[in-house]
Design a protein around this motif. Structure first.
Motif, PDB file in Angstrom:
ATOM      1  N   LYS A   1      -4.683   3.301  10.628  1.00 55.67           N
ATOM      2  CA  LYS A   1      -5.530   2.590   9.664  1.00 55.67           C
ATOM      3  C   LYS A   1      -5.151   1.120   9.552  1.00 55.67           C
ATOM      4  CE  LYS A   1      -6.098   6.711   6.822  1.00 55.67           C
ATOM      5  NZ  LYS A   1      -5.669   7.377   5.567  1.00 55.67           N
ATOM      6  N   PRO A   2      -6.119   0.269   9.114  1.00 55.79           N
ATOM      7  CA  PRO A   2      -5.772  -1.130   8.844  1.00 55.79           C
ATOM      8  C   PRO A   2      -4.698  -1.213   7.755  1.00 55.79           C
ATOM      9  CG  PRO A   2      -8.137  -0.735   8.523  1.00 55.79           C
ATOM     10  CD  PRO A   2      -7.518   0.588   8.841  1.00 55.79           C
ATOM     11  N   LEU A   3      -3.811  -2.196   7.901  1.00 56.55           N
ATOM     12  CA  LEU A   3      -2.694  -2.316   6.970  1.00 56.55           C
ATOM     13  C   LEU A   3      -2.611  -3.748   6.458  1.00 56.55           C
ATOM     14  CD1 LEU A   3       0.782  -0.733   7.489  1.00 56.55           C
ATOM     15  CD2 LEU A   3       0.638  -3.130   6.928  1.00 56.55           C
ATOM     16  N   ARG A   4      -2.489  -3.905   5.134  1.00 64.68           N
ATOM     17  CA  ARG A   4      -2.404  -5.228   4.504  1.00 64.68           C
ATOM     18  C   ARG A   4      -1.000  -5.427   3.968  1.00 64.68           C
ATOM     19  NH1 ARG A   4      -3.675  -7.422  -0.759  1.00 64.68           N
ATOM     20  NH2 ARG A   4      -4.096  -5.330  -1.579  1.00 64.68           N
ATOM     21  N   LEU A   5      -0.419  -6.614   4.271  1.00 60.53           N
ATOM     22  CA  LEU A   5       0.969  -6.913   3.896  1.00 60.53           C
ATOM     23  C   LEU A   5       1.023  -7.639   2.557  1.00 60.53           C
ATOM     24  CD1 LEU A   5       2.172  -8.244   7.372  1.00 60.53           C
ATOM     25  CD2 LEU A   5       2.524  -5.963   6.407  1.00 60.53           C
TER      26      LEU A   5
ATOM     27  N   ALA B   1      -6.230  10.181   1.881  1.00 59.91           N
ATOM     28  CA  ALA B   1      -7.693  10.101   1.915  1.00 59.91           C
ATOM     29  C   ALA B   1      -8.177   8.647   2.017  1.00 59.91           C
ATOM     30  CB  ALA B   1      -8.264  10.760   0.668  1.00 59.91           C
ATOM     31  N   SER B   2      -7.427   7.689   1.465  1.00 59.88           N
ATOM     32  CA  SER B   2      -7.858   6.279   1.495  1.00 59.88           C
ATOM     33  C   SER B   2      -8.003   5.788   2.927  1.00 59.88           C
ATOM     34  CB  SER B   2      -6.833   5.401   0.780  1.00 59.88           C
ATOM     35  OG  SER B   2      -6.425   6.000  -0.420  1.00 59.88           O
ATOM     36  N   MET B   3      -8.965   4.853   3.130  1.00 59.79           N
ATOM     37  CA  MET B   3      -9.258   4.382   4.490  1.00 59.79           C
ATOM     38  C   MET B   3      -8.309   3.281   4.943  1.00 59.79           C
ATOM     39  SD  MET B   3     -11.517   6.319   5.589  1.00 59.79           S
ATOM     40  CE  MET B   3     -11.904   5.484   7.132  1.00 59.79           C
ATOM     41  N   ARG B   4      -7.622   2.647   3.985  1.00 59.81           N
ATOM     42  CA  ARG B   4      -6.760   1.519   4.341  1.00 59.81           C
ATOM     43  C   ARG B   4      -5.398   1.651   3.681  1.00 59.81           C
ATOM     44  NH1 ARG B   4      -9.284  -3.309   2.441  1.00 59.81           N
ATOM     45  NH2 ARG B   4     -10.226  -1.984   0.840  1.00 59.81           N
ATOM     46  N   ILE B   5      -4.436   0.882   4.208  1.00 68.01           N
ATOM     47  CA  ILE B   5      -3.058   0.933   3.696  1.00 68.01           C
ATOM     48  C   ILE B   5      -2.668  -0.475   3.230  1.00 68.01           C
ATOM     49  CG2 ILE B   5      -0.654   1.498   4.256  1.00 68.01           C
ATOM     50  CD1 ILE B   5      -1.744   3.094   6.690  1.00 68.01           C
ATOM     51  N   ALA B   6      -1.966  -0.559   2.113  1.00 73.55           N
ATOM     52  CA  ALA B   6      -1.387  -1.832   1.675  1.00 73.55           C
ATOM     53  C   ALA B   6       0.100  -1.597   1.411  1.00 73.55           C
ATOM     54  CB  ALA B   6      -2.080  -2.327   0.412  1.00 73.55           C
ATOM     55  N   VAL B   7       0.910  -2.635   1.657  1.00 74.15           N
ATOM     56  CA  VAL B   7       2.355  -2.504   1.435  1.00 74.15           C
ATOM     57  C   VAL B   7       2.841  -3.687   0.609  1.00 74.15           C
ATOM     58  CG1 VAL B   7       4.614  -2.168   2.509  1.00 74.15           C
ATOM     59  CG2 VAL B   7       2.568  -1.408   3.712  1.00 74.15           C
ATOM     60  N   ALA B   8       3.666  -3.404  -0.372  1.00 76.76           N
ATOM     61  CA  ALA B   8       4.233  -4.431  -1.252  1.00 76.76           C
ATOM     62  C   ALA B   8       5.122  -5.389  -0.460  1.00 76.76           C
ATOM     63  CB  ALA B   8       5.048  -3.756  -2.355  1.00 76.76           C
ATOM     64  N   PRO B   9       5.383  -6.589  -0.972  1.00 79.29           N
ATOM     65  CA  PRO B   9       6.297  -7.516  -0.289  1.00 79.29           C
ATOM     66  C   PRO B   9       7.706  -6.930  -0.201  1.00 79.29           C
ATOM     67  CG  PRO B   9       5.231  -8.572  -2.190  1.00 79.29           C
ATOM     68  CD  PRO B   9       4.864  -7.128  -2.233  1.00 79.29           C
ATOM     69  N   ILE B  10       8.340  -7.115   0.941  1.00 78.71           N
ATOM     70  CA  ILE B  10       9.734  -6.693   1.136  1.00 78.71           C
ATOM     71  C   ILE B  10      10.535  -7.950   1.447  1.00 78.71           C
ATOM     72  CG2 ILE B  10      11.289  -5.130   2.395  1.00 78.71           C
ATOM     73  CD1 ILE B  10       8.878  -3.594   1.365  1.00 78.71           C
ATOM     74  N   PRO B  11      11.595  -8.243   0.688  1.00 75.07           N
ATOM     75  CA  PRO B  11      12.398  -9.437   0.968  1.00 75.07           C
ATOM     76  C   PRO B  11      12.953  -9.414   2.394  1.00 75.07           C
ATOM     77  CG  PRO B  11      13.013  -8.456  -1.140  1.00 75.07           C
ATOM     78  CD  PRO B  11      12.075  -7.494  -0.482  1.00 75.07           C
ATOM     79  N   MET B  12      13.123 -10.607   2.976  1.00 75.07           N
ATOM     80  CA  MET B  12      13.522 -10.715   4.387  1.00 75.07           C
ATOM     81  C   MET B  12      15.020 -10.545   4.632  1.00 75.07           C
ATOM     82  SD  MET B  12      11.331 -11.040   6.816  1.00 75.07           S
ATOM     83  CE  MET B  12      11.907 -12.074   8.176  1.00 75.07           C
ATOM     84  N   ASP B  13      15.853 -10.495   3.590  1.00 70.68           N
ATOM     85  CA  ASP B  13      17.304 -10.472   3.873  1.00 70.68           C
ATOM     86  C   ASP B  13      17.751  -9.145   4.465  1.00 70.68           C
ATOM     87  OD1 ASP B  13      16.500 -11.791   1.377  1.00 70.68           O
ATOM     88  OD2 ASP B  13      17.579 -10.108   0.427  1.00 70.68           O
TER      89      ASP B  13
END
Ligand code: AMP
Ligand code: MG
Length: 310
Positions: A231-235, A282-294
């Motif tokens: 599925k499409p994923l939003r960062l 069931a949702s068609m898309r995925i979103a993920v919360a910000p993850i710190p880069m350290d």
């Protein structure tokens, strides 16, 4: 000679008992194999596997080789057809890694296989790694025991210089400074190594050569070395849009969270299982919360970026 560094223990019963205790507690043990020193952790414990990536400072998650004491144990984790069985019988214990289909519902952490439905398995010959496997009683994930980008370590001192106090080091002298293990999937050599094409052909009749990290699956038997959701994923999402399954982190809640407390090791341990659940939701898309880069956050973000822009 005894080392002043308490994290280096000479090979023996006392060292094995201490190493098994460290592994059971989710820690890391550097141990010689017939190739180089490996950085071993319990392959069924996601947080322990995450510590391998954190200690090496790897900027990305590659699937890791899982070490087991014998073929019978390997067969509890993955399926072996007649050809794989013949290769294992001919070359195990030894520097041959077999990529095999994972058994469904098995105990391995999804972080070990980077979410794939295959696993790279090896039965090592070196007495230190063999004894450690027997003492621990769990499969051990183990890449080379050096910081990312560093040279592969062939002595305990190399490991200490590269990884510092991140691991207990089981010192059994210099490894036969060998090549890394040969990796075979089906009849395809994914990485050449000490078990040569001619040796494999003596068992299989014929073999082909494939890419270790094929960008796309171009032929049957060639495996993409990373799992990505369909599925499409939003960062960097701080909330869910319509029809999105939100994977949270820290203060951002969601349909589930990688780590409610914002612990990057816990997030790494949960990452691939969370992506699989999001794909199945069931949702068609995925979103993920910000993850710190350290720290290991860099590897988490690398994986998420590739999932977002395949
Ligand atoms: P290392 O542990 O550093 O020797 O590297 C392990 C190698 O095994 C990497 O090149 C991985 O891409 C490869 N590998 C591990 N698991 C798999 C898998 N399931 N399918 C294909 N390649 C794999
Ligand atoms: Mg390496």
């Amino acid at each position: 000679m005894a080392s002043p560094n308490p994290s280096i223990l000479p090979y023996g019963m006392a060292a094995l008992a201490e190493a098994a205790r460290v592994v059971a507690a989710g820690g890391l043990v550097a141990v010689p194999t017939e190739t180089v020193y490996g950085l071993a952790a319990n392959a069924t414990d996601g947080a322990a596997v995450a510590r391998i990536y954190a200690a090496k400072g790897r900027p990305s998650f590659n699937p890791l080789i899982v070490h087991v004491p014998d073929l019978a144990t390997a067969e509890t984790l993955a399926g072996f057809d007649e050809e794989a069985h013949a290769l294992a019988t001919a070359f195990w214990p030894g520097p041959l890694t077999l990529v095999r289909p994972l058994r469904a519902g098995g105990p391995l952490s999804a972080l070990v296989t980077a979410g794939l439905d295959t696993v790279a398995l090896r039965v090592p010959r070196h007495r230190a790694m063999q004894s450690l496997l027997v003492h621990c009683g769990v499969p051990l994930a183990a890449p080379s025991a050096n910081a990312s980008g560093g040279i592969s370590p062939t002595t305990a001192e190399h490991v200490a210089a590269s990884l510092g106090a991140a691991a207990l080091i089981l010192d059994d002298g210099a490894t036969p400074a060998g090549l890394e293990s040969t990796i075979v999937a089906g009849r395809t050599i994914l990485r050449p190594g000490p078990v040569t094409a001619a040796m494999l052909e003596s068992v299989l009749g014929s073999v082909s050569r494939g890419a270790e990290h094929p960008a796309v699956i171009t032929a049957p038997g060639q495996l993409a070395s990373h799992y990505a959701p369909a599925k499409p994923l939003r960062l960097n999402a701080v909330g869910a849009d319509a029809d999105e399954w939100l994977i949270g982190y820290g203060p951002v809640g969601g349909d589930e969270t990688l780590s409610a407390t914002g612990d990057p090791l816990e997030a790494a341990a949960n990452l691939f299982a969370a992506l699989h659940r999001a794909d199945a939701a069931a949702s068609m898309r995925i979103a993920v919360a910000p993850i710190p880069m350290d720290g290991i956050g860099e590897a988490i973000n690398d994986r998420l970026r590739r999932a977002a822009h395949p």
